[in-house]
Design an enzyme around this catalytic site. Structure first.
Site, short mmCIF file in Angstrom:
data_model
loop_
_atom_site.label_atom_id
_atom_site.label_comp_id
_atom_site.label_asym_id
_atom_site.label_seq_id
_atom_site.Cartn_x
_atom_site.Cartn_y
_atom_site.Cartn_z
N SER A 90 -3.32 13.14 -0.89
CA SER A 90 -4.19 14.20 -0.37
C SER A 90 -3.48 15.08 0.64
O SER A 90 -2.73 14.59 1.48
CB SER A 90 -5.41 13.58 0.30
OG SER A 90 -6.30 13.12 -0.67
N GLN A 144 -4.86 8.63 -4.41
CA GLN A 144 -5.08 8.39 -3.01
C GLN A 144 -3.75 8.31 -2.24
O GLN A 144 -2.79 7.69 -2.71
CB GLN A 144 -5.80 7.07 -2.85
CG GLN A 144 -6.80 7.13 -1.74
CD GLN A 144 -7.82 6.04 -1.88
OE1 GLN A 144 -7.48 4.88 -1.92
NE2 GLN A 144 -9.07 6.42 -1.93
#
Ligand code: 4AZ
Length: 288
Positions: A233, A230
């Site tokens: 991206s 995370q």
């Protein structure tokens, strides 16, 4: 999992508490020092096309407002993930994020080195499919040009860089543990391009997404450990010096049997009607 970036960012304390407990458990992640997991620090001069997407209004000023990665493919053209421009991440349409910027040339997000360039316009792939995650890319047009050497070449269809077994690098300022520990300096993790069949088996279709070989690239390590996570991206997956993928999704980070899934750049090029050699300079009618 294409978990909302916002959720992780809005609950840092809860995530920090979990991270303190987990190392005692036997099912600890295979690695905990990555970008990206399982990676190492790099200077952005080694990958000048790796940029951070920023909104201080929405994400705070601490880490230059970073919330996603991006890749410069032309002086005023940056590719990122469509889900980075989604409502879950931005709380509304990107046009409403008035301080949306691209940060280039800044290894350490705590510093003010490099350049911050305003995003003039955002084009989100209208064919992006939220349920499978297919077509997870967007094109940002910058208000001012980045240095010409900042752009990376993209790998078109049939490029050998997509060959399974090949070595690749993923870059980002994302979570290095899988538990919400965001890096403030750029990191890279070496991964392998994996056979589509591996991701097809891992991701036949669930609420997280479905692996579709035409528009996605499978990469990681069979044993897990090295992976994007995370906050990474939209950032680059590079093989043989060419851009082959954008960090898109996966089930957790660095888990054995759950490789990372990347947007297939050759498929994005096809959708955009871009010529590889043109580095995004030639626009398709009706495109960004
Ligand atoms: C994310 O949530 C995310 N392990 C990105 C990449 C991966 C997982 C999640 C791949 O943005």
């Amino acid at each position: 999992m294409r978990r909302p970036l916002v959720r992780a960012l809005s609950r840092p304390l809860i995530l920090a508490a979990v991270a303190m407990v987990i190392p005692l458990a036997s099912a600890a992640p295979a690695a905990s020092d990555g970008v990206v997991l399982g990676g190492y620090p790099v200077d952005v001069s080694q990958s000048p096309w790796t940029v951070a997407l920023s909104s201080r209004d929405r994400f705070g000023g601490m880490r230059s407002g970073q919330f996603c990665g991006g890749v410069a493919v032309g002086p005023t053209t940056v590719l990122t993930a469509a889900h980075c421009m989604g409502e879950e991440a931005l709380g509304g349409p990107p046009e409403r994020v008035s301080d949306l910027k691209v940060v280039a040339g800044r290894t350490d997000l705590y510093s003010d080195v490099g350049q911050e360039v305003s995003v003039r316009s955002v084009w989100v792939n209208p064919r992006y499919d939220r349920s499978s995650n297919a077509g997870d890319f967007a094109v940002l047009t910058l208000a001012e040009p980045l240095p010409a050497e900042a752009a990376i070449r993209m790998a078109g269809a049939g490029d050998g860089a997509y060959q399974p077994g090949g070595e690749a690098l993923v870059y980002g300022w994302g979570d290095t543990t899988g538990f919400g520990a965001y890096a403030h300096t750029l990191r890279a993790a070496p991964v392998h391009v994996l056979a589509d069949s591996l991701c097809e088996r891992a991701y036949p279709g669930s609420s997280e997404g479905a692996y579709l070989a035409q528009s996605m690239v499978c990469a990681g390590e069979a044993r897990g450990g090295r992976d994007a996570c995370q906050g990474d991206s939209g950032g680059p997956l590079v093989a043989q010096g060419r851009l082959i993928g954008l960090v898109s999704w996966g089930s957790g980070c660095g888990r054995p049997g759950s490789p990372g899934v990347y947007t297939r750049v050759s498929d994005a090029l096809r959708t955009l009607g871009w010529d590889v050699a043109a580095r995004g300079a030639h626009r398709a009618p009706g495109g960004p």
